[in-house]
Scaffold this motif. Structure first.
Motif, PDB file in Angstrom:
ATOM      1  N   SER A  88      79.116   4.793  44.412  1.00  0.00           N
ATOM      2  CA  SER A  88      79.459   4.600  43.001  1.00  0.00           C
ATOM      3  C   SER A  88      80.180   5.825  42.456  1.00  0.00           C
ATOM      4  CB  SER A  88      78.196   4.332  42.181  1.00  0.00           C
ATOM      5  OG  SER A  88      77.573   3.129  42.577  1.00  0.00           O
ATOM      6  N   ALA A  89      79.737   7.012  42.870  1.00  0.00           N
ATOM      7  CA  ALA A  89      80.374   8.241  42.401  1.00  0.00           C
ATOM      8  C   ALA A  89      81.831   8.296  42.848  1.00  0.00           C
ATOM      9  CB  ALA A  89      79.615   9.459  42.919  1.00  0.00           C
ATOM     10  N   VAL A  90      82.093   7.941  44.104  1.00  0.00           N
ATOM     11  CA  VAL A  90      83.468   7.960  44.606  1.00  0.00           C
ATOM     12  C   VAL A  90      84.325   6.956  43.842  1.00  0.00           C
ATOM     13  CG1 VAL A  90      84.947   7.520  46.610  1.00  0.00           C
ATOM     14  CG2 VAL A  90      82.794   8.773  46.892  1.00  0.00           C
ATOM     15  N   TYR A 229      79.349  12.331  52.329  1.00  0.00           N
ATOM     16  CA  TYR A 229      80.294  13.308  52.877  1.00  0.00           C
ATOM     17  C   TYR A 229      81.513  13.446  51.969  1.00  0.00           C
ATOM     18  CZ  TYR A 229      84.163  14.863  55.885  1.00  0.00           C
ATOM     19  OH  TYR A 229      85.265  15.497  56.390  1.00  0.00           O
ATOM     20  N   VAL A 230      81.997  12.319  51.441  1.00  0.00           N
ATOM     21  CA  VAL A 230      83.171  12.350  50.563  1.00  0.00           C
ATOM     22  C   VAL A 230      82.872  13.163  49.311  1.00  0.00           C
ATOM     23  CG1 VAL A 230      84.781  10.972  49.188  1.00  0.00           C
ATOM     24  CG2 VAL A 230      83.995  10.116  51.404  1.00  0.00           C
ATOM     25  N   PRO A 241      73.460  23.109  45.165  1.00  0.00           N
ATOM     26  CA  PRO A 241      74.511  23.807  44.406  1.00  0.00           C
ATOM     27  C   PRO A 241      75.219  24.901  45.178  1.00  0.00           C
ATOM     28  CG  PRO A 241      72.320  24.492  43.681  1.00  0.00           C
ATOM     29  CD  PRO A 241      72.122  23.339  44.601  1.00  0.00           C
ATOM     30  N   ASP A 242      74.606  25.409  46.251  1.00  0.00           N
ATOM     31  CA  ASP A 242      75.229  26.490  47.025  1.00  0.00           C
ATOM     32  C   ASP A 242      76.235  25.969  48.046  1.00  0.00           C
ATOM     33  OD1 ASP A 242      73.730  28.367  45.644  1.00  0.00           O
ATOM     34  OD2 ASP A 242      72.084  28.302  47.088  1.00  0.00           O
ATOM     35  N   GLU A 243      76.239  24.657  48.289  1.00  0.00           N
ATOM     36  CA  GLU A 243      77.193  24.071  49.237  1.00  0.00           C
ATOM     37  C   GLU A 243      78.427  23.629  48.450  1.00  0.00           C
ATOM     38  OE1 GLU A 243      75.226  21.008  51.421  1.00  0.00           O
ATOM     39  OE2 GLU A 243      73.570  22.300  52.040  1.00  0.00           O
ATOM     40  N   LEU A 244      79.389  24.534  48.335  1.00  0.00           N
ATOM     41  CA  LEU A 244      80.534  24.290  47.464  1.00  0.00           C
ATOM     42  C   LEU A 244      81.487  23.253  48.029  1.00  0.00           C
ATOM     43  CD1 LEU A 244      81.356  27.952  46.377  1.00  0.00           C
ATOM     44  CD2 LEU A 244      79.785  26.306  45.329  1.00  0.00           C
ATOM     45  N   GLY A 245      82.081  22.485  47.115  1.00  0.00           N
ATOM     46  CA  GLY A 245      83.109  21.533  47.487  1.00  0.00           C
ATOM     47  C   GLY A 245      84.488  22.132  47.271  1.00  0.00           C
ATOM     48  N   GLU A 246      85.504  21.372  47.593  1.00  0.00           N
ATOM     49  CA  GLU A 246      86.873  21.896  47.521  1.00  0.00           C
ATOM     50  C   GLU A 246      87.290  22.245  46.101  1.00  0.00           C
ATOM     51  OE1 GLU A 246      88.189  19.337  51.484  1.00  0.00           O
ATOM     52  OE2 GLU A 246      89.006  18.800  49.509  1.00  0.00           O
ATOM     53  N   LEU A 294      89.256  11.638  53.061  1.00  0.00           N
ATOM     54  CA  LEU A 294      87.840  11.896  53.330  1.00  0.00           C
ATOM     55  C   LEU A 294      87.096  10.610  53.663  1.00  0.00           C
ATOM     56  CD1 LEU A 294      87.187  14.504  50.501  1.00  0.00           C
ATOM     57  CD2 LEU A 294      87.116  14.955  52.961  1.00  0.00           C
ATOM     58  N   LYS A 295      87.503   9.518  53.069  1.00  0.00           N
ATOM     59  CA  LYS A 295      86.857   8.231  53.355  1.00  0.00           C
ATOM     60  C   LYS A 295      87.076   7.813  54.808  1.00  0.00           C
ATOM     61  CE  LYS A 295      87.650   5.076  50.088  1.00  0.00           C
ATOM     62  NZ  LYS A 295      88.327   4.417  48.945  1.00  0.00           N
ATOM     63  N   GLN A 296      88.179   8.269  55.383  1.00  0.00           N
ATOM     64  CA  GLN A 296      88.471   7.959  56.786  1.00  0.00           C
ATOM     65  C   GLN A 296      87.928   9.025  57.730  1.00  0.00           C
ATOM     66  OE1 GLN A 296      89.921   5.067  57.605  1.00  0.00           O
ATOM     67  NE2 GLN A 296      90.028   4.576  55.417  1.00  0.00           N
ATOM     68  N   GLY A 297      87.484  10.150  57.174  1.00  0.00           N
ATOM     69  CA  GLY A 297      87.147  11.300  58.004  1.00  0.00           C
ATOM     70  C   GLY A 297      85.806  11.239  58.693  1.00  0.00           C
TER      71      GLY A 297
END
Length: 313
Positions: A88-90, A229-230, A241-246, A294-297
């Motif tokens: 849902s978030a994606v 993962y996406v 919170p420490d696992e930063l995203g792009e 990312l959806k394909q990754g």
């Protein structure tokens, strides 16, 4: 069988005869599906008696007791962290970008959004903030209701249940709620046992149950998107919170634009002067493209079994 009279019938226990009990199998499947839907609607009415919901959460476990006819209900309401609905978030992330593009095409002015040539850019800080709200929405606390009951005179699975046609919490529906909870496992077990027997009797993938009909059981494996993962690749989630995203890295003031472009080549970046300060903007088209990559990754394997009615000629 679920009939036009809204009656659900108890089919009993599967004895092993695929042909003679075929109709009972269909009745059990229909009945179990109908019970699932009916119970969900009645449970909504029962939960509403607590006055707790996802916007009014209990601070601690709360018990709410009440009587409806011969049924005494007790509902325990607990606050808990919901299981993240990353898919849902994606979807909301994608819709957010599509909405910006649509409004821009209609000449609307949006704070933190600018058009350069044919491309639409958004402030990285604004995108990070708004995506943070989206992710928080699928990970925020929710209320969990646990329903228990005591029912006078209702202690064995009924031979049939006549549905009332309404979902108000009245005496008839309260009694049916108890009856359906007793009948549901009976119907589900019949379906499970019948389909297990079908799988053993298959010939060329089809089990014949009479001269004109049979069932085909197929098991398929598929790869599904790893939605978590996406999301986590795009932005840090509240639980980690420490696992930063792009986007978190792109918002880092200490990292140069050249370094950001080297590490994240998919994104198209631009600096703009906004009210006397220099801000980094990102193309919404490149963000959308990155989500698709990312959806394909990374995928998750899933196995599904389907039983299908087949007409034999």
């Amino acid at each position: 069988m679920v009939t036009i009279d809204n009656v659900i019938v108890n089919v009993g226990t599967f004895s092993g005869d695929l042909k003679t009990e075929r109709r009972d199998y269909e009745r059990a499947k229909q009945g179990a599906a109908r019970i699932k839907d009916e119970l969900a609607l009645l449970e909504d009415a029962i939960k509403a008696e607590t006055e707790y919901d996802n916007l009014h959460l209990p601070h601690e476990a709360m018990l709410t007791g009440f009587e409806v006819g011969d049924v005494t209900f007790e509902v325990r309401s607990d606050r808990r962290m919901k299981r993240p609905k990353y898919k849902s978030a994606v979807s909301e992330m994608e819709n957010y970008l599509s909405g910006i593009s649509f409004l821009q095409s209609r000449g609307r002015t949006i704070t933190g959004v600018a058009k350069e040539g044919k491309s639409v850019y958004i402030s990285v800080d604004k995108l990070l903030e708004d995506y943070g709200v989206i992710v928080a929405g699928v990970m925020s606390p929710e209320v969990k209701h646990t329903i228990s009951y005591v029912a006078a005179g209702l202690d064995t699975p009924p031979q049939e249940i006549e549905l009332t046609g309404s979902h108000d919490l009245n005496e008839a529906n309260a009694a049916n709620y108890v009856r359906m909870n007793m009948l549901k496992p009976v119907l589900k077990q019949f379906v499970k046992d019948y389909e297990a027997a079908l799988a053993k009797e298959e010939e060329d993938g089809i089990t014949q149950v009479n001269t004109r009909a049979g069932y085909k059981t197929t098991t398929t494996q598929s790869d599904g998107v790893d939605w978590g993962y996406v999301v986590k690749s795009i932005i840090a989630v509240p639980t980690h919170p420490d696992e930063l995203g792009e986007l978190n890295y792109l918002a880092d003031q200490e990292m140069s634009k050249a370094e950001k472009e080297r590490q994240f080549p998919t994104y198209r970046l631009n600096y703009r002067e906004v009210r006397g300060s220099t801000q980094l903007f990102i193309s919404i088209g490149s963000v959308y493209q990155r989500i698709q990559e990312l959806k394909q990754g990374k995928t998750i394997e899933a196995e599904r079994t389907k039983v299908q009615h087949v007409d034999l000629v």
